[in-house]
Design a protein around this motif. Structure first.
Motif, short mmCIF file in Angstrom:
data_model
loop_
_atom_site.label_atom_id
_atom_site.label_comp_id
_atom_site.label_asym_id
_atom_site.label_seq_id
_atom_site.Cartn_x
_atom_site.Cartn_y
_atom_site.Cartn_z
N GLY A 191 41.99 4.27 -6.85
CA GLY A 191 41.10 5.40 -7.06
C GLY A 191 40.14 5.69 -5.93
O GLY A 191 39.39 6.67 -5.99
N MET A 192 40.14 4.88 -4.88
CA MET A 192 39.20 5.10 -3.78
C MET A 192 39.60 6.31 -2.93
O MET A 192 38.74 7.02 -2.43
CB MET A 192 39.09 3.84 -2.92
CG MET A 192 38.45 2.67 -3.65
SD MET A 192 38.44 1.13 -2.69
CE MET A 192 36.98 1.37 -1.67
N HIS A 193 40.90 6.53 -2.76
CA HIS A 193 41.37 7.69 -1.99
C HIS A 193 41.49 8.88 -2.94
O HIS A 193 42.57 9.23 -3.41
CB HIS A 193 42.69 7.37 -1.31
CG HIS A 193 42.56 6.42 -0.16
ND1 HIS A 193 43.63 6.01 0.60
CD2 HIS A 193 41.47 5.80 0.35
CE1 HIS A 193 43.20 5.18 1.54
NE2 HIS A 193 41.90 5.03 1.40
N ILE A 194 40.39 9.52 -3.16
CA ILE A 194 40.28 10.55 -4.19
C ILE A 194 40.60 11.95 -3.66
O ILE A 194 40.78 12.90 -4.42
CB ILE A 194 38.85 10.51 -4.79
CG1 ILE A 194 38.80 11.16 -6.17
CG2 ILE A 194 37.83 11.14 -3.84
CD1 ILE A 194 39.52 10.37 -7.22
N ASN A 195 40.72 12.08 -2.33
CA ASN A 195 40.84 13.39 -1.70
C ASN A 195 41.93 13.30 -0.63
O ASN A 195 41.71 12.75 0.44
CB ASN A 195 39.49 13.76 -1.08
CG ASN A 195 39.47 15.15 -0.50
OD1 ASN A 195 40.34 15.98 -0.78
ND2 ASN A 195 38.46 15.43 0.31
N ARG A 196 43.10 13.86 -0.92
CA ARG A 196 44.27 13.65 -0.07
C ARG A 196 44.77 15.00 0.47
O ARG A 196 45.09 15.91 -0.29
CB ARG A 196 45.38 12.94 -0.87
CG ARG A 196 44.87 11.63 -1.47
CD ARG A 196 45.88 10.94 -2.36
NE ARG A 196 45.29 9.77 -2.99
CZ ARG A 196 45.95 8.93 -3.78
NH1 ARG A 196 47.23 9.13 -4.04
NH2 ARG A 196 45.33 7.88 -4.30
N TYR A 197 44.82 15.08 1.80
CA TYR A 197 45.15 16.33 2.47
C TYR A 197 46.55 16.30 3.08
O TYR A 197 47.02 15.26 3.55
CB TYR A 197 44.17 16.59 3.62
CG TYR A 197 42.77 16.94 3.20
CD1 TYR A 197 42.44 18.24 2.83
CD2 TYR A 197 41.77 15.96 3.20
CE1 TYR A 197 41.14 18.56 2.47
CE2 TYR A 197 40.47 16.29 2.84
CZ TYR A 197 40.16 17.59 2.47
OH TYR A 197 38.88 17.90 2.12
N THR A 198 47.15 17.47 3.16
CA THR A 198 48.21 17.70 4.14
C THR A 198 47.52 18.11 5.43
O THR A 198 46.33 18.43 5.45
CB THR A 198 49.16 18.81 3.70
OG1 THR A 198 48.42 20.05 3.64
CG2 THR A 198 49.77 18.53 2.33
N GLU A 199 48.27 18.11 6.52
CA GLU A 199 47.68 18.57 7.78
C GLU A 199 47.18 20.01 7.63
O GLU A 199 46.10 20.37 8.11
CB GLU A 199 48.69 18.46 8.91
CG GLU A 199 48.15 18.84 10.26
CD GLU A 199 49.14 18.62 11.39
OE1 GLU A 199 48.84 19.04 12.52
OE2 GLU A 199 50.22 18.03 11.16
N LYS A 200 47.98 20.84 6.95
CA LYS A 200 47.61 22.24 6.78
C LYS A 200 46.37 22.42 5.91
O LYS A 200 45.47 23.21 6.24
CB LYS A 200 48.79 23.01 6.17
CG LYS A 200 48.51 24.49 5.96
CD LYS A 200 49.72 25.19 5.35
CE LYS A 200 49.44 26.67 5.09
NZ LYS A 200 50.62 27.35 4.51
N SER A 201 46.30 21.69 4.81
CA SER A 201 45.16 21.89 3.90
C SER A 201 43.86 21.40 4.51
O SER A 201 42.80 22.00 4.29
CB SER A 201 45.41 21.22 2.54
OG SER A 201 45.48 19.80 2.65
#
Length: 233
Positions: A191-201
Motif C-alpha cells: 500500500g505504500m505505492h499509492i500513486n502509479r503513473y504511466t510516462e504519459k500520465s
C-alpha cells in the motif's frame, strides 16, 4: 496527508531491524548510500543538473543521499522535507560532514510545508526521487501549482518514479490496485505505492501546471520567450 506514515521506519530505510538483521524489504539504494553514493537511476538524472550555487528542495529525502549529492556538487543550500522522523535521523548521519548552515531537514508533510512558506525564496531545483508514488494523487494535484510558484525560471523539477503499464490512482480506486508492484507482496510495504503513473500520465499532470518536459523524468519551468522545442533533451 501522512499516508501510511507508520510504515516509514528505520528498518524500511536501512533494510535491517533493530538487532542489525537484514529484512527483505525497504527503500532502494541502501548499498550505494552506505558507500557514499546515490543509486544509479537517480544519479543519471542529477548529473544533468547544474547545482553550482543553487538552492534546492528535496521532497521525501529518505536517507539524504540526494541532499549529499547536491551539496557535493556545489549547492549553496538544500532544504529537505520528509514526514518520517526516521528519515530525518538517518539523513543527519548522512550529512554529518557538511556544515549545518548549508542544509535544513524538516519533518513535515510537504503540503503543510509549502503552504506555510508561501512567498518565501525560490528554489532552482526541486527533487522528488522515488517519492511521488508514495503521495496520494489528490495531494500531488495540490502540490504541483505550489511548486510551480517556488521554482526559478529555468529550474528543474526531477521526478524519479517507476512507470507502470497503466495509470493507477490506487487510493481513488478504494485501495484496489490494477497494476502489479513488488512492494504489494510484502506486508511491511503493501500500500505504500499509492500513486502509479504511466510516462504519459505523469507528463500530462506535471505539464498542466506550466512545466515543460525536458527529459523523461525532468521537467523545467520555462524561461520567457523560448519555444517548447528548445527544451527537448
Amino acid at each position: 496527508m501522512g499516508w501510511l506514515r507508520e510504515k516509514y521506519t528505520r528498518a524500511y530505510f536501512l533494510h535491517e531491524d533493530e538487532q542489525g538483521n537484514r529484512v527483505p524489504y525497504g527503500a532502494d539504494g541502501v548499498e550505494d548510500w552506505a558507500k557514499g553514493r546515490i543509486y544509479r537511476r537517480a544519479q543519471r538524472l542529477l548529473d544533468r543538473l547544474d547545482f553550482d550555487g543553487a538552492t534546492v528542495l528535496d521532497i521525501g529525502f529518505g536517507r539524504g543521499e540526494a541532499i549529499r549529492y547536491a551539496l557535493q556538487h556545489g549547492a549553496s543550500r538544500v532544504v529537505g522535507v520528509d514526514f518520517a522522523q526516521a528519515a530525518v535521523d538517518i539523513a543527519r548521519e548522512t550529512l554529518r560532514e557538511f556544515s549545518a548552515d548549508r542544509y535544513e531537514l524538516i519533518c513535515a508533510d510537504v503540503l503543510d510545508y509549502l503552504n506555510s512558506t508561501r512567498g518565501e525564496s525560490a528554489f532552482r531545483h526541486v527533487l522528488m526521487l522515488d517519492s511521488i508514488e508514495h503521495i496520494p494523487r489528490r495531494e500531488v494535484e495540490q502540490m504541483l501549482p505550489l511548486l510551480a510558484q517556488r521554482i526559478e525560471r529555468g529550474g528543474a523539477l526531477v521526478v524519479c518514479t517507476p512507470f507502470y503499464e497503466k495509470d493507477d490512482d490506487v487510493l481513488a480506486a478504494g485501495g484496489r490496485s490494477s497494476t502489479k508492484d513488488a512492494s504489494d507482496e510484502i506486508e511491511e510495504t503493501r500500500g505504500m505505492h499509492i500513486n502509479r503513473y504511466t510516462e504519459k500520465s505523469l507528463r500530462q499532470q506535471v505539464c498542466r501546471h506550466g512545466f515543460v518536459r525536458w527529459l523523461r523524468r525532468i521537467f523545467l519551468k520555462p524561461l520567457p520567450g523560448l519555444p517548447v522545442w528548445f527544451y527537448r533533451g
